[in-house]
Motif scaffolding. Sequence first.
Motif, mmCIF file in Angstrom:
data_model
loop_
_atom_site.group_PDB
_atom_site.id
_atom_site.type_symbol
_atom_site.label_atom_id
_atom_site.label_comp_id
_atom_site.label_asym_id
_atom_site.label_seq_id
_atom_site.Cartn_x
_atom_site.Cartn_y
_atom_site.Cartn_z
ATOM 1 N N ASP A 61 0.815 -1.220 0.000
ATOM 2 C CA ASP A 61 0.000 0.000 0.000
ATOM 3 C C ASP A 61 0.846 1.266 0.000
ATOM 4 O OD1 ASP A 61 -2.569 -0.974 -0.244
ATOM 5 O OD2 ASP A 61 -2.938 -1.080 1.910
ATOM 6 N N LYS A 64 -0.294 4.676 -1.211
ATOM 7 C CA LYS A 64 -1.178 5.528 -0.408
ATOM 8 C C LYS A 64 -0.444 6.737 0.159
ATOM 9 C CE LYS A 64 -4.708 2.140 0.811
ATOM 10 N NZ LYS A 64 -5.371 1.363 1.880
ATOM 11 N N PHE A 83 -13.292 7.775 -3.825
ATOM 12 C CA PHE A 83 -12.944 6.364 -4.022
ATOM 13 C C PHE A 83 -12.070 6.195 -5.254
ATOM 14 C CE2 PHE A 83 -14.113 1.948 -5.423
ATOM 15 C CZ PHE A 83 -13.399 1.302 -4.425
ATOM 16 N N ALA A 84 -12.368 6.958 -6.313
ATOM 17 C CA ALA A 84 -11.547 6.899 -7.522
ATOM 18 C C ALA A 84 -10.107 7.322 -7.219
ATOM 19 C CB ALA A 84 -12.147 7.795 -8.606
ATOM 20 N N LYS A 87 -8.304 4.543 -5.318
ATOM 21 C CA LYS A 87 -7.953 3.437 -6.200
ATOM 22 C C LYS A 87 -6.655 3.673 -6.972
ATOM 23 C CE LYS A 87 -11.214 1.547 -8.709
ATOM 24 N NZ LYS A 87 -12.402 1.422 -9.582
ATOM 25 N N THR A 88 -6.219 4.924 -7.064
ATOM 26 C CA THR A 88 -4.974 5.200 -7.787
ATOM 27 C C THR A 88 -3.746 4.744 -7.004
ATOM 28 O OG1 THR A 88 -4.670 7.458 -6.877
ATOM 29 C CG2 THR A 88 -6.022 7.227 -8.880
ATOM 30 N N HIS A 114 -4.772 -5.430 -6.559
ATOM 31 C CA HIS A 114 -6.217 -5.179 -6.660
ATOM 32 C C HIS A 114 -6.799 -5.669 -7.985
ATOM 33 C CE1 HIS A 114 -7.321 -3.189 -2.963
ATOM 34 N NE2 HIS A 114 -6.239 -2.439 -3.021
ATOM 35 N N GLY A 121 -10.911 -6.105 -11.676
ATOM 36 C CA GLY A 121 -10.054 -5.338 -10.777
ATOM 37 C C GLY A 121 -9.380 -4.154 -11.446
ATOM 38 N N TYR A 122 -8.419 -3.557 -10.746
ATOM 39 C CA TYR A 122 -7.708 -2.380 -11.263
ATOM 40 C C TYR A 122 -6.234 -2.478 -10.860
ATOM 41 C CZ TYR A 122 -8.311 -0.575 -6.433
ATOM 42 O OH TYR A 122 -8.294 -0.414 -5.070
ATOM 43 N N PRO A 123 -5.337 -1.767 -11.545
ATOM 44 C CA PRO A 123 -5.611 -0.687 -12.497
ATOM 45 C C PRO A 123 -5.740 -1.114 -13.972
ATOM 46 C CG PRO A 123 -3.271 -0.727 -11.954
ATOM 47 C CD PRO A 123 -3.923 -1.790 -11.103
#
Length: 200
Positions: A61, A64, A83-84, A87-88, A114, A121-123
Amino acid sequence: MKSHVFLYQLINSISSILAVNDDYTAHHQNNVAVISRMIAQELGLSAFEVEGIRIAAQIHDIGKSAIPNELLTKSGKLNTEEFALIKTHASRAEEVLVGIDFPWPVLDMVLQHHERMDGSGYPKGLVGEQICLGARILAVADLADSMINPRPYRGALGLQAVLEELNTYSQLYDTEVCNTFRKIVSDGGSRLFAAIEIVS
């Protein structure tokens, strides 16, 4: 040997970046590292592979650090824009890690933790084995700790909720990794709870 000492010192320094302003994420990363190691060992991976997965989990993480702290610690529900931005964090990790020559595919594991098996999932929307095994392990370990322990916006949900999540949304997670996690907690979670930190 000196290079390994330097590497671990670097990992500890990277991990401490988040701990300054986000104590939750610091504890979470430590727990995910423990759970990931347990899963990887149970899968029979080599000691070298297990260590690489543990290292990736320890800093999964780190992206973050580029997210405003007020979002990371927000007690209420995030709106769509917030939230967007959260998610980055997976892709933002590349900015921190891209120049580090790890002996394992740490960057791939962190970028992909993720991603989901069905491509939701992303990205990048990777599918199935496009996602490296380490990231598939991190995905389950990440889910487990985030539900077992409280989060800034809700209380702890518990181990049973984790198992129900894995069953209900089985298309999202690697089947073998999920089965291995179930094996680890088949004692009711005693082995797991003895290894991780439970936040009161």
